[in-house]
Design a protein around this motif. Sequence first.
Motif, short mmCIF file in Angstrom:
data_model
loop_
_atom_site.label_atom_id
_atom_site.label_comp_id
_atom_site.label_asym_id
_atom_site.label_seq_id
_atom_site.Cartn_x
_atom_site.Cartn_y
_atom_site.Cartn_z
N THR A 198 1.11 -1.56 0.01
CA THR A 198 0.00 0.16 -0.24
C THR A 198 1.15 1.02 0.06
N MET A 199 1.75 1.21 0.45
CA MET A 199 3.05 2.20 1.11
C MET A 199 2.02 3.80 0.90
N ASP A 200 1.39 3.53 2.17
CA ASP A 200 0.66 4.77 2.49
C ASP A 200 1.15 5.09 3.81
N TRP A 201 1.90 5.72 3.83
CA TRP A 201 2.98 5.92 4.82
C TRP A 201 1.93 6.95 5.66
N GLY A 202 0.98 7.60 5.18
CA GLY A 202 0.61 8.29 6.66
C GLY A 202 0.02 7.46 7.77
N THR A 203 -0.86 6.41 7.06
CA THR A 203 -1.62 5.12 8.30
C THR A 203 -0.03 4.28 8.73
N LEU A 204 0.88 4.41 8.21
CA LEU A 204 2.25 3.79 8.64
C LEU A 204 3.35 3.81 9.77
N ILE A 205 2.79 5.76 9.67
CA ILE A 205 3.13 6.85 10.33
C ILE A 205 1.81 6.84 11.77
N ALA A 206 1.48 6.62 12.04
CA ALA A 206 0.16 7.56 12.37
C ALA A 206 0.06 5.95 13.62
N THR A 207 0.47 4.42 13.12
CA THR A 207 0.75 3.51 13.44
C THR A 207 1.72 3.63 14.42
N THR A 208 2.75 3.67 14.10
CA THR A 208 3.68 3.79 14.45
C THR A 208 4.14 3.96 15.67
N ARG A 209 3.36 5.96 16.00
CA ARG A 209 3.35 6.39 16.59
C ARG A 209 1.99 6.24 17.28
N ARG A 210 1.39 5.16 17.33
CA ARG A 210 0.25 5.20 18.24
C ARG A 210 0.70 3.94 18.86
N THR A 211 0.79 2.59 18.62
CA THR A 211 1.75 1.75 19.40
C THR A 211 2.93 1.89 19.67
N GLY A 212 4.15 2.94 19.22
CA GLY A 212 5.27 3.17 19.77
C GLY A 212 4.39 4.30 21.24
N GLY A 213 3.94 5.44 21.50
CA GLY A 213 3.45 5.51 22.15
C GLY A 213 2.99 4.99 23.51
N GLU A 214 1.99 4.13 22.72
CA GLU A 214 1.24 3.80 24.22
C GLU A 214 2.34 2.56 24.42
#
Length: 224
Positions: A198-214
């Motif tokens: 998908t190369m959907d960077w927006g989703t990948l970044i949101a996922t990383t921010r959320r998962t990492g943050g949690e």
Amino acid sequence: MQDVRIWLVSIIVLITASMYGIYQALDAGLMDKHYIFTPEKLHALALSSIEQHGNNTADLVATIIETLRADPNIAPYISTEEEWMFNNAGGAMGAMYMIHCSLTEYLLIFGTAIGTEGHSGRHTADDYFHIIQGTQVAYLPGPGNYEPEVYPQGSVHHLKRGVVKQYKMDSSCFALEYARGWIPGMMLFGYMDGLTSTMDWGTLIATTRRTGGEIIGNLLKGKI
Ligand SMILES: *[C@@H]1O[C@H](CO)[C@@H](O)[C@H](O)[C@H]1NC(C)=O
């Protein structure tokens, strides 16, 4: 050439040995004391929310979250924001709302309003998929296995650690998904479709921010 082969074999042996070590640690119950959720209580929570709200999924989810927030043992470790994002993994596409994520557990609402199908992934954690709306079907090949597994509303699809299945939701289906085990081991699977397709960077970044943050936020609170 021979050197390269020796290196490759050593690396594969090392990786396999460490995976096996983690599995053994999980089997020995070494992580049990770190868990804040139990599959039994989550199933009861899913069932009582269905009883109250039927197929009103928004109200159902709201009740699940309110109940978790009212539990003083859980409240400090769950996210305060209802943030939805897409998730592409194993060829399937859906959306998720992450309620909790730490090194040993995650709890999220996963689903789609239009159906999807894919590979479950082979995971280092047990996965309990509590169906709160719709139906999921799964297929596990094996001698004499020619029928689908059917998981209607209110049931739990327990995908055991290490087991892999094909799964499908024909139409709208949402679940309270609880993973229990070694969560970092599941993450690569969650990223590969994004990185290779998908190369959907927006989703990948949101996922990383959320998962990492949690995960980091929970670690700082002493929750492994
Ligand atoms: C939700 O809708 C499905 C499909 O119409 C139905 O079979 C099911 O009984 C409904 N669930 C509840 C709790 O009303």
